[in-house]
Motif scaffolding. Structure first.
Motif, PDB file in Angstrom:
ATOM      1  N   TYR A  35      -3.558 -50.845  -7.754  1.00  0.00           N
ATOM      2  CA  TYR A  35      -2.118 -50.618  -7.716  1.00  0.00           C
ATOM      3  C   TYR A  35      -1.470 -51.695  -6.860  1.00  0.00           C
ATOM      4  N   PRO A  36      -0.750 -52.632  -7.493  1.00  0.00           N
ATOM      5  CA  PRO A  36      -0.201 -53.771  -6.761  1.00  0.00           C
ATOM      6  C   PRO A  36       1.110 -53.501  -6.033  1.00  0.00           C
ATOM      7  N   ASP A  37       1.809 -52.432  -6.383  1.00  0.00           N
ATOM      8  CA  ASP A  37       3.127 -52.183  -5.808  1.00  0.00           C
ATOM      9  C   ASP A  37       3.036 -51.470  -4.468  1.00  0.00           C
ATOM     10  N   ASP A  38       4.090 -51.629  -3.666  1.00  0.00           N
ATOM     11  CA  ASP A  38       4.188 -50.918  -2.397  1.00  0.00           C
ATOM     12  C   ASP A  38       5.089 -49.712  -2.628  1.00  0.00           C
ATOM     13  N   ILE A  39       4.618 -48.543  -2.265  1.00  0.00           N
ATOM     14  CA  ILE A  39       5.396 -47.323  -2.444  1.00  0.00           C
ATOM     15  C   ILE A  39       5.795 -46.806  -1.069  1.00  0.00           C
ATOM     16  N   ALA A  40       7.093 -46.578  -0.876  1.00  0.00           N
ATOM     17  CA  ALA A  40       7.582 -46.081   0.411  1.00  0.00           C
ATOM     18  C   ALA A  40       7.192 -44.616   0.612  1.00  0.00           C
ATOM     19  N   THR A  41       7.103 -43.864  -0.472  1.00  0.00           N
ATOM     20  CA  THR A  41       6.752 -42.451  -0.389  1.00  0.00           C
ATOM     21  C   THR A  41       5.262 -42.279  -0.694  1.00  0.00           C
ATOM     22  N   ASN A  42       4.813 -41.041  -0.807  1.00  0.00           N
ATOM     23  CA  ASN A  42       3.411 -40.764  -1.108  1.00  0.00           C
ATOM     24  C   ASN A  42       3.340 -39.775  -2.276  1.00  0.00           C
ATOM     25  N   PRO A  43       3.708 -40.246  -3.476  1.00  0.00           N
ATOM     26  CA  PRO A  43       3.790 -39.346  -4.628  1.00  0.00           C
ATOM     27  C   PRO A  43       2.414 -38.877  -5.093  1.00  0.00           C
ATOM     28  N   ALA A  44       2.379 -37.693  -5.703  1.00  0.00           N
ATOM     29  CA  ALA A  44       1.129 -37.117  -6.191  1.00  0.00           C
ATOM     30  C   ALA A  44       1.129 -37.076  -7.712  1.00  0.00           C
ATOM     31  N   ALA A  45       0.072 -37.589  -8.306  1.00  0.00           N
ATOM     32  CA  ALA A  45      -0.145 -37.495  -9.754  1.00  0.00           C
ATOM     33  C   ALA A  45      -1.262 -36.485  -9.970  1.00  0.00           C
TER      34      ALA A  45
END
Length: 105
Positions: A35-45
């Motif tokens: 996963y190359p992107d930076d995510i500010a949150t911590n989403p759940a899949a």
């Protein structure tokens, strides 16, 4: 792109005695998440994984989107690449597992 160290996935099943150790599932799937992107949150899949008796992944379905399509796609691709999940301590494999993945610990 470097693999992202997601937190240990959460496993849910109607027969918890037949679940492989969470660390074993994590060890199989984690190296395959890219996963190359930076995510500010911590989403759940949340993903339902259907398994053959030998642990071969025969199907996976996104049950609950994280809200970040690129994270959802990375998780699904990692499961596809994993191909086989480990057996439990008795050598059994549940027919279905629901696994929740998050990008951050």
């Amino acid at each position: 792109m470097l693999p992202v160290p997601p937190r240990l996935p959460a496993l849910h099943n109607s027969h918890p005695d037949h679940l492989p150790a969470i660390a074993d599932v994590f060890a199989r799937v984690r190296p395959n998440i890219v996963y190359p992107d930076d995510i500010a949150t911590n989403p759940a899949a949340e993903v339902e994984v259907r398994l053959a008796p030998d642990g071969t992944i025969i199907a996976r379905t996104l049950l609950k989107s994280s809200g970040v399509k690129s994270w959802d796609d990375a998780v699904l691709k990692a499961i596809d690449k994993t191909e086989v999940l480990p057996r439990d301590v008795d050598g059994l494999v549940p027919a279905v597992m629901v696994i929740t993945f998050r990008p951050k610990p």
